[in-house]
Design a protein around this motif. Structure first.
Motif, PDB file in Angstrom:
ATOM      1  N   SER A 131       0.834  -1.189   0.000  1.00 28.53           N
ATOM      2  CA  SER A 131       0.000   0.000   0.000  1.00 28.53           C
ATOM      3  C   SER A 131       0.882   1.257   0.000  1.00 28.53           C
ATOM      4  N   PRO A 132       0.548   2.239  -0.844  1.00 29.97           N
ATOM      5  CA  PRO A 132       1.368   3.453  -0.902  1.00 29.97           C
ATOM      6  C   PRO A 132       1.190   4.369   0.295  1.00 29.97           C
ATOM      7  N   ARG A 133       0.343   3.982   1.217  1.00 31.91           N
ATOM      8  CA  ARG A 133       0.104   4.796   2.415  1.00 31.91           C
ATOM      9  C   ARG A 133       0.328   3.947   3.653  1.00 31.91           C
ATOM     10  N   GLU A 134       1.045   4.500   4.615  1.00 30.89           N
ATOM     11  CA  GLU A 134       1.364   3.774   5.839  1.00 30.89           C
ATOM     12  C   GLU A 134       1.235   4.714   7.037  1.00 30.89           C
ATOM     13  N   VAL A 135       0.702   4.184   8.130  1.00 33.80           N
ATOM     14  CA  VAL A 135       0.591   4.929   9.379  1.00 33.80           C
ATOM     15  C   VAL A 135       1.685   4.437  10.319  1.00 33.80           C
ATOM     16  N   ILE A 136       2.556   5.346  10.747  1.00 32.15           N
ATOM     17  CA  ILE A 136       3.682   4.998  11.612  1.00 32.15           C
ATOM     18  C   ILE A 136       3.450   5.616  12.990  1.00 32.15           C
ATOM     19  N   SER A 137       3.474   4.784  13.997  1.00 32.67           N
ATOM     20  CA  SER A 137       3.294   5.258  15.370  1.00 32.67           C
ATOM     21  C   SER A 137       4.597   5.860  15.883  1.00 32.67           C
ATOM     22  N   ILE A 138       4.479   6.950  16.603  1.00 31.54           N
ATOM     23  CA  ILE A 138       5.671   7.589  17.169  1.00 31.54           C
ATOM     24  C   ILE A 138       6.320   6.683  18.209  1.00 31.54           C
ATOM     25  N   LEU A 139       5.551   5.773  18.811  1.00 32.97           N
ATOM     26  CA  LEU A 139       6.115   4.841  19.795  1.00 32.97           C
ATOM     27  C   LEU A 139       7.123   3.900  19.145  1.00 32.97           C
ATOM     28  N   LYS A 140       6.846   3.466  17.910  1.00 29.48           N
ATOM     29  CA  LYS A 140       7.786   2.600  17.205  1.00 29.48           C
ATOM     30  C   LYS A 140       9.086   3.345  16.894  1.00 29.48           C
ATOM     31  N   ILE A 141       8.945   4.634  16.577  1.00 25.76           N
ATOM     32  CA  ILE A 141      10.139   5.440  16.306  1.00 25.76           C
ATOM     33  C   ILE A 141      10.963   5.610  17.582  1.00 25.76           C
ATOM     34  N   ILE A 142      10.278   5.871  18.697  1.00 25.67           N
ATOM     35  CA  ILE A 142      10.985   6.009  19.976  1.00 25.67           C
ATOM     36  C   ILE A 142      11.680   4.698  20.342  1.00 25.67           C
ATOM     37  N   GLN A 146      -7.358  11.674  10.934  1.00 27.57           N
ATOM     38  CA  GLN A 146      -7.808  10.918  12.098  1.00 27.57           C
ATOM     39  C   GLN A 146      -8.502   9.624  11.676  1.00 27.57           C
ATOM     40  N   ALA A 147      -9.301   9.705  10.596  1.00 28.75           N
ATOM     41  CA  ALA A 147      -9.988   8.519  10.102  1.00 28.75           C
ATOM     42  C   ALA A 147      -8.989   7.485   9.575  1.00 28.75           C
ATOM     43  N   ILE A 148      -7.945   7.943   8.891  1.00 28.40           N
ATOM     44  CA  ILE A 148      -6.922   7.019   8.369  1.00 28.40           C
ATOM     45  C   ILE A 148      -6.208   6.310   9.506  1.00 28.40           C
ATOM     46  N   VAL A 149      -5.861   7.067  10.550  1.00 27.72           N
ATOM     47  CA  VAL A 149      -5.179   6.469  11.704  1.00 27.72           C
ATOM     48  C   VAL A 149      -6.077   5.442  12.382  1.00 27.72           C
ATOM     49  N   GLU A 150      -7.350   5.774  12.566  1.00 23.95           N
ATOM     50  CA  GLU A 150      -8.266   4.845  13.227  1.00 23.95           C
ATOM     51  C   GLU A 150      -8.490   3.595  12.387  1.00 23.95           C
ATOM     52  N   MET A 151      -8.569   3.754  11.045  1.00 24.11           N
ATOM     53  CA  MET A 151      -8.719   2.596  10.171  1.00 24.11           C
ATOM     54  C   MET A 151      -7.492   1.700  10.239  1.00 24.11           C
ATOM     55  N   ALA A 152      -6.305   2.304  10.290  1.00 23.20           N
ATOM     56  CA  ALA A 152      -5.074   1.518  10.390  1.00 23.20           C
ATOM     57  C   ALA A 152      -5.028   0.753  11.710  1.00 23.20           C
ATOM     58  N   ASP A 153      -5.439   1.399  12.806  1.00 26.86           N
ATOM     59  CA  ASP A 153      -5.474   0.717  14.110  1.00 26.86           C
ATOM     60  C   ASP A 153      -6.451  -0.452  14.089  1.00 26.86           C
ATOM     61  N   ARG A 154      -7.598  -0.251  13.437  1.00 20.69           N
ATOM     62  CA  ARG A 154      -8.599  -1.321  13.372  1.00 20.69           C
ATOM     63  C   ARG A 154      -8.101  -2.491  12.534  1.00 20.69           C
ATOM     64  N   GLN A 155      -7.425  -2.192  11.417  1.00 22.18           N
ATOM     65  CA  GLN A 155      -6.887  -3.262  10.575  1.00 22.18           C
ATOM     66  C   GLN A 155      -5.815  -4.057  11.315  1.00 22.18           C
ATOM     67  N   ASN A 156      -4.956  -3.357  12.067  1.00 15.72           N
ATOM     68  CA  ASN A 156      -3.942  -4.058  12.851  1.00 15.72           C
ATOM     69  C   ASN A 156      -4.580  -4.933  13.921  1.00 15.72           C
ATOM     70  N   LEU A 157      -5.649  -4.419  14.541  1.00 15.00           N
ATOM     71  CA  LEU A 157      -6.345  -5.188  15.561  1.00 15.00           C
ATOM     72  C   LEU A 157      -6.976  -6.442  14.956  1.00 15.00           C
ATOM     73  N   GLU A 158      -7.570  -6.316  13.765  1.00 13.13           N
ATOM     74  CA  GLU A 158      -8.187  -7.464  13.100  1.00 13.13           C
ATOM     75  C   GLU A 158      -7.126  -8.505  12.718  1.00 13.13           C
ATOM     76  N   LYS A 159      -5.954  -8.035  12.271  1.00 14.06           N
ATOM     77  CA  LYS A 159      -4.890  -8.968  11.917  1.00 14.06           C
ATOM     78  C   LYS A 159      -4.414  -9.738  13.149  1.00 14.06           C
ATOM     79  N   ASN A 160      -4.296  -9.032  14.280  1.00 11.67           N
ATOM     80  CA  ASN A 160      -3.851  -9.688  15.513  1.00 11.67           C
ATOM     81  C   ASN A 160      -4.858 -10.719  15.996  1.00 11.67           C
ATOM     82  N   VAL A 161      -6.157 -10.408  15.824  1.00 15.58           N
ATOM     83  CA  VAL A 161      -7.202 -11.339  16.248  1.00 15.58           C
ATOM     84  C   VAL A 161      -7.193 -12.589  15.366  1.00 15.58           C
ATOM     85  N   GLU A 162      -7.015 -12.387  14.052  1.00 10.11           N
ATOM     86  CA  GLU A 162      -6.994 -13.517  13.124  1.00 10.11           C
ATOM     87  C   GLU A 162      -5.794 -14.418  13.361  1.00 10.11           C
ATOM     88  N   SER A 163      -4.651 -13.794  13.698  1.00 14.08           N
ATOM     89  CA  SER A 163      -3.453 -14.598  13.924  1.00 14.08           C
ATOM     90  C   SER A 163      -3.493 -15.288  15.293  1.00 14.08           C
TER      91      SER A 163
END
Length: 219
Positions: free
Chosen positions: A57-68, A202-219
């Protein structure tokens, strides 16, 4: 690994979003970095925080916590202070797409003219419909008759001054005359665009968080 002096602080002021044409995203591309130690600042600016792969995907949401987390691994013992955004939206811009957009300049001009005409006639119709609903012509005619004692023919000084005042009010409200700005204050349209951009981010960030949550649940 760099030797860290006690109480060394690295400040990060992250942007809300950034568009880049390269595959490797470095910290300096998405944030302003400050540290009294020039070596640490230079290494932090050059830190690679993301890599765009083919088919990704040409768009990515990066958390500042990962950078820290990456910074603390690179500089053990350093204190990182984030004074910017908590999430960064990084988008890979396509140079080929930008070049094709330049070739479509004429089409873009036609689109702008079309939208401008819709806005102009749409606003004019809205103003006329509003005035018709409240009966502004009858109100002005009644005021003219009360003040002058004669009947209004619909083209008196009241109608003319009201029309001029309406035009001046619209110009002052939108803070533009042609392509010139009246004051340095942002226009209502600019304010609404910034609010819209903030809501989209804000919507993009929330969608990215939801997708990550769904991936974690599936795995």
């Amino acid at each position: 690994m760099v030797g860290i002096v006690a109480n060394t602080v690295l400040y990060i002021m992250a942007k809300a979003n950034a568009a880049l044409s390269k595959k490797d995203v470095e910290l300096c591309d998405v944030a302003s970095v400050y540290c009294e130690d020039e070596t640490i600042r230079a290494k932090a600016n050059a830190l690679k925080i993301h890599h765009f792969r083919e088919g990704q995907s040409p768009r990515e949401v990066i958390s500042i916590l990962k950078i820290i987390e990456q910074l603390t691994k690179l500089f053990p013992g350093i204190m990182v202070e984030s004074i910017g955004e908590t999430d960064i939206i990084v988008e890979k811009a396509s140079l080929q797409r930008n070049k094709s957009n330049e070739k479509k300049g004429f089409v873009e001009v036609i689109k702008v003219i079309f939208v401008a005409l819709i806005c102009f006639f749409g606003s004019a119709f809205t103003i006329m419909a509003f005035h018709n609903d409240i009966g502004i012509s009858d109100v002005l005619a009644r005021i003219y008759e009360m003040v002058t004692g004669t009947s209004s023919d619909g083209y008196t000084a009241l109608e003319i001054s009201y029309s001029i005042g309406l035009a001046i009010g619209i110009i002052v409200f939108y803070n533009h005359v042609g392509g010139k700005r009246l004051t340095s204050d942002p226009t209502p349209l600019e304010v609404e665009m910034r609010n819209y951009e903030r809501d989209v981010n804000q919507a993009i960030v929330e969608m990215a968080d939801r997708q990550n949550l769904e991936k974690n649940v599936e795995s």
